[in-house]
Design a protein around this motif. Structure first.
Motif, PDB file in Angstrom:
ATOM      1  N   GLY A   1      34.165  56.943  61.450  1.00 48.04           N
ATOM      2  CA  GLY A   1      33.480  55.961  60.623  1.00 48.04           C
ATOM      3  C   GLY A   1      33.689  56.192  59.132  1.00 48.04           C
ATOM      4  O   GLY A   1      34.031  57.289  58.682  1.00 48.04           O
ATOM      5  N   LYS A   2      33.463  55.122  58.381  1.00 50.84           N
ATOM      6  CA  LYS A   2      33.668  55.175  56.938  1.00 50.84           C
ATOM      7  C   LYS A   2      32.767  56.195  56.266  1.00 50.84           C
ATOM      8  O   LYS A   2      33.158  56.835  55.294  1.00 50.84           O
ATOM      9  CB  LYS A   2      33.424  53.787  56.337  1.00 50.84           C
TER      10      LYS A   2
ATOM     11  N   ASP B   1      34.243  59.627  56.372  1.00 50.29           N
ATOM     12  CA  ASP B   1      35.320  59.738  55.385  1.00 50.29           C
ATOM     13  C   ASP B   1      34.740  59.887  53.981  1.00 50.29           C
ATOM     14  O   ASP B   1      35.209  60.697  53.181  1.00 50.29           O
ATOM     15  CB  ASP B   1      36.209  58.494  55.430  1.00 50.29           C
ATOM     16  N   MET B   2      33.719  59.091  53.693  1.00 43.04           N
ATOM     17  CA  MET B   2      33.089  59.121  52.379  1.00 43.04           C
ATOM     18  C   MET B   2      32.461  60.482  52.100  1.00 43.04           C
ATOM     19  O   MET B   2      32.558  61.022  50.993  1.00 43.04           O
ATOM     20  CB  MET B   2      32.023  58.014  52.299  1.00 43.04           C
TER      21      MET B   2
ATOM     22  N   GLU C   1      30.526  46.172  61.749  1.00 41.84           N
ATOM     23  CA  GLU C   1      31.800  45.898  62.413  1.00 41.84           C
ATOM     24  C   GLU C   1      31.979  44.415  62.695  1.00 41.84           C
ATOM     25  O   GLU C   1      33.112  43.938  62.804  1.00 41.84           O
ATOM     26  CB  GLU C   1      31.887  46.695  63.715  1.00 41.84           C
TER      27      GLU C   1
ATOM     28  N   LEU D   1      28.405  50.233  51.375  1.00 38.79           N
ATOM     29  CA  LEU D   1      29.018  50.020  52.680  1.00 38.79           C
ATOM     30  C   LEU D   1      28.510  48.726  53.307  1.00 38.79           C
ATOM     31  O   LEU D   1      29.211  48.073  54.077  1.00 38.79           O
ATOM     32  CB  LEU D   1      28.714  51.193  53.617  1.00 38.79           C
TER      33      LEU D   1
END
Length: 240
Positions: free
Chosen positions: A17-18, A21-22, A175, A225
């Motif tokens: 998931g983002k 990564d963040m 999503e 986000l």
């Protein structure tokens, strides 16, 4: 994702998931040699328990307690010293064709004849949620058309619904947002947490995480986000 910092040992952030990564990127900007291991939350916790990851980003639902994440931390990382920080709350449900022509509004509707599911990868939050709900209904998973077919990532599963290749996918609101021809049917409130091993090697990183979660800039980044609630960002929800 890997960054070299002087004398810094690597800090592996497992999960998907983002926001994972963040989180890794933000740690790198603070001088932490953060690396990503992209996998579902279940596998991420197993990696953490095995010492192959230092942090696991998880969104795993437990039907017995009607809670998220903490039961899996206890069961998949027994005897481990960890701290669990809340990242975001969000909504999870169904991605269906616009207008919901097959009237898919409940978990039981997945068992209806003619309904095709774009299933998700084993160990992902969406797949665990589905399997827990099926177990609660004492339903046979093989009675769902598409359950045993190739599993897909979240956005890919939603796109299969958009293209008419499936009728429904388990997805979060983010999503589904912005995908033409698909609408979101909310079913439950969900949580994403990050589980961090408490060992001498991670003490400095845990301090960095606490500072990061208290910073307005990171909170703004998370809020950007969209389709999630970061109001409890950084709250410790479990510690052992």
């Amino acid at each position: 994702m890997a960054f070299d910092v002087p004398g810094g040992s690597r800090f592996v952030v497992a999960g998907s998931g983002k926001i994972a990564d963040m989180l890794a990127g933000a740690l790198c900007s603070r001088g932490v040699n953060a690396q990503r291991a992209v996998r579902g939350g279940y596998a991420a916790l197993v990696n953490l328990y095995a010492g192959e990851a230092d942090a696991a980003v998880v969104n795993l639902y437990d039907q017995a307690s009607n809670t998220w994440n903490t039961p899996y931390v206890r069961n998949l990382a027994p005897g481990s010293s960890v701290v669990v920080f809340r990242l975001v709350n969000y909504r999870v449900g169904f991605a269906v064709a616009a207008g919901n022509p097959k009237k898919i509004r409940t978990w039981g509707a997945l068992l209806h004849e003619g309904v095709v599911l774009a299933n998700r990868t084993k160990g992902s939050g969406a797949r665990v949620l589905l399997d827990e709900k099926l177990r609660a209904m004492d339903a046979r998973a093989e009675n769902i058309t598409g359950y045993t077919a190739k599993a897909f990532a979240g956005t890919e599963a939603v796109l299969r619904v958009a293209k008419g290749m499936a009728d429904v996918a388990i997805a979060n609101e983010g999503e589904v947002a912005g995908v033409d021809g698909v609408e979101f049917v909310p079913l439950a409130a969900a949580s994403v947490d990050v589980v961090v091993r408490k060992v001498p090697e991670t003490r400095a990183v845990i301090r960095q995480l606490k500072e990061l979660f208290a910073s307005e800039s990171f909170a703004r980044e998370v809020k950007a986000l969209g389709n999630c609630d970061p109001s409890r960002l950084g709250v410790i929800v479990y510690e052992s």
